[in-house]
Design an enzyme around this catalytic site. Structure first.
Site, PDB file in Angstrom:
ATOM      1  N   ASN A   1       0.860  -1.189   0.000  1.00 35.15           N
ATOM      2  CA  ASN A   1       0.000   0.000   0.000  1.00 35.15           C
ATOM      3  C   ASN A   1       0.894   1.237   0.000  1.00 35.15           C
ATOM      4  OD1 ASN A   1      -1.781   2.067   0.605  1.00 35.15           O
ATOM      5  ND2 ASN A   1      -2.196   1.383   2.699  1.00 35.15           N
TER       6      ASN A   1
ATOM      7  N   LYS B   1       0.019   4.281  -0.137  1.00 36.80           N
ATOM      8  CA  LYS B   1      -0.639   5.440   0.493  1.00 36.80           C
ATOM      9  C   LYS B   1      -0.510   6.663  -0.432  1.00 36.80           C
ATOM     10  CE  LYS B   1       0.096   3.244   4.870  1.00 36.80           C
ATOM     11  NZ  LYS B   1       0.199   3.336   6.301  1.00 36.80           N
TER      12      LYS B   1
ATOM     13  N   HIS C   1      -9.393   1.068   5.557  1.00 35.56           N
ATOM     14  CA  HIS C   1      -8.051   1.235   6.141  1.00 35.56           C
ATOM     15  C   HIS C   1      -8.145   2.174   7.344  1.00 35.56           C
ATOM     16  CE1 HIS C   1      -3.907   2.525   6.619  1.00 35.56           C
ATOM     17  NE2 HIS C   1      -3.579   1.376   6.058  1.00 35.56           N
TER      18      HIS C   1
ATOM     19  N   GLU D   1      -6.413   4.580   8.317  1.00 36.43           N
ATOM     20  CA  GLU D   1      -6.242   6.015   8.046  1.00 36.43           C
ATOM     21  C   GLU D   1      -7.528   6.620   7.508  1.00 36.43           C
ATOM     22  OE1 GLU D   1      -2.672   5.508   5.753  1.00 36.43           O
ATOM     23  OE2 GLU D   1      -1.644   4.986   7.612  1.00 36.43           O
TER      24      GLU D   1
ATOM     25  N   GLU E   1      -4.930  -5.036  11.035  1.00 31.65           N
ATOM     26  CA  GLU E   1      -3.916  -3.986  11.150  1.00 31.65           C
ATOM     27  C   GLU E   1      -4.104  -3.243  12.461  1.00 31.65           C
ATOM     28  OE1 GLU E   1      -2.124  -2.819   7.184  1.00 31.65           O
ATOM     29  OE2 GLU E   1      -3.870  -1.566   7.441  1.00 31.65           O
TER      30      GLU E   1
ATOM     31  N   GLY F   1       2.822   2.330  10.751  1.00 33.41           N
ATOM     32  CA  GLY F   1       3.745   3.451  10.557  1.00 33.41           C
ATOM     33  C   GLY F   1       4.504   3.844  11.809  1.00 33.41           C
TER      34      GLY F   1
ATOM     35  N   SER G   1       3.850  -2.065  10.210  1.00 28.04           N
ATOM     36  CA  SER G   1       5.317  -2.083  10.318  1.00 28.04           C
ATOM     37  C   SER G   1       5.946  -3.421   9.931  1.00 28.04           C
ATOM     38  CB  SER G   1       5.748  -1.653  11.728  1.00 28.04           C
ATOM     39  OG  SER G   1       5.327  -0.332  11.995  1.00 28.04           O
TER      40      SER G   1
ATOM     41  N   GLY H   1       5.012   1.448   4.571  1.00 28.90           N
ATOM     42  CA  GLY H   1       6.309   2.113   4.373  1.00 28.90           C
ATOM     43  C   GLY H   1       7.332   1.284   3.612  1.00 28.90           C
TER      44      GLY H   1
HETATM   45  P1  PGA Z   1       3.121   0.400   7.612  1.00 24.72           P
HETATM   46  O1  PGA Z   1       1.629   0.563   7.047  1.00 24.72           O
HETATM   47  O2  PGA Z   1       3.687  -0.866   7.015  1.00 24.72           O
HETATM   48  O3  PGA Z   1       3.854   1.627   7.144  1.00 24.72           O
HETATM   49  O4  PGA Z   1       3.021   0.305   9.102  1.00 24.72           O
HETATM   50  C1  PGA Z   1       0.777  -0.549   6.921  1.00 24.72           C
HETATM   51  C2  PGA Z   1      -0.571  -0.127   6.385  1.00 24.72           C
HETATM   52  O5  PGA Z   1      -1.040   0.959   6.748  1.00 24.72           O
HETATM   53  O6  PGA Z   1      -1.189  -0.838   5.570  1.00 24.72           O
END
Ligand code: PGA
Length: 241
Positions: free
Chosen positions: A8, A10, A94, A96, A165, A171, A203, A225
């Site tokens: 992803n 983002k 998601h 976010e 998640e 993140g 992460s 990330g």
């Molecule tokens: P991250 O994000 O690997 O940067 O923690 C995961 C996600 O939001 O799908």
């Protein structure tokens, strides 16, 4: 079922950067077998990534969609358009979008229903916040998200993918331990009527993917990330159990 690794991006990578990243990924993952690889770029890069990956094993996903097929919904994107562009997958719910954009379980339910009708495979995200975990409410929160998100469509959950998640791991560099993730994955499975792939996200990095993927309960990873760097995403795709 092959393990699924989804990246992803983002709100990162403009069209020029997207092209470069995909070209490198194609080189680094050309020899991969027995893995499903999904790239989820921003809308503005979907057509470029679709064109570049057409003859590869990399599949395409979108980060969001609206629940209506077309009409006066300025700024929204129809799942029908995503499908015609070559997307097979769409992220729904998601964290976010839940926490920054204010998406509710009801909105997520409408989107999941629309994706099913269009024939897009939803990657339906759920997970608790740090406070909710500390208060011992993880299972309660996941139960609510699943129940409301899947209202009227639970019998079709096998046409989706679930992503666990934990919000505190996204993140932040704090990963759930493989045992913590496996526990919640088993719980999610126990709440659903049908067999479904459950991915872990939060992460995921080259140095923790092997341990996570050694858990039978974990069918793949949703990577944020670390999917922005071709070498690290390729290493995650090529995890060793
Ligand atoms: P991250 O994000 O690997 O940067 O923690 C995961 C996600 O939001 O799908």
């Amino acid at each position: 079922m092959n393990p699924i690794i989804a990246g992803n991006w983002k709100m990162n990578k403009d069209p020029v950067e997207s092209r470069a990243l995909v070209q490198q990924l194609l080189e680094l993952t050309g020899d991969v077998k027995n893995r499903e690889i999904i790239i989820i770029p921003p809308f503005t890069s979907l057509s470029i990534v679709a064109e570049l990956t057409r003859t590869s094993r990399i599949k395409l996903g979108a980060q969001n969609m609206y629940w209506e097929r077309s009409g006066a919904y300025t700024g929204e994107i129809s799942g029908v358009f995503l499908k015609s562009l070559g997307c097979d997958y769409v992220l729904i719910g998601h964290s976010e979008r839940r926490h920054i954009m204010g998406e509710t379980d009801e909105i997520i339910n409408k989107k999941l229903k629309a994706a099913l009708e269009i024939g897009l495979i939803s990657i339906f995200c759920c997970g608790e916040t740090e406070k909710e975990r500390e208060d011992g409410r993880t299972e309660e929160v996941i139960t609510r998200q699943l129940q409301h998100g899947l209202k009227d469509i639970e019998d079709q959950v096998h046409k989706m993918i679930i992503a666990y998640e934990p919000v505190w791991a996204i993140g932040t560099g704090k990963t759930a331990t493989p045992q913590q993730a496996a526990e919640v994955h088993a719980f999610i499975r126990s709440r659903l009527q049908k067999q479904v792939a459950v991915l872990y996200g939060g992460s995921v990095k080259p140095d923790n993917v092997d341990a996570l993927m050694s858990e039978n309960e974990i069918n793949g990873c949703l990577v944020g990330g670390a999917s922005l760097k071709p070498e690290s995403f390729a290493r995650i795709v090529k995890f060793n159990r």
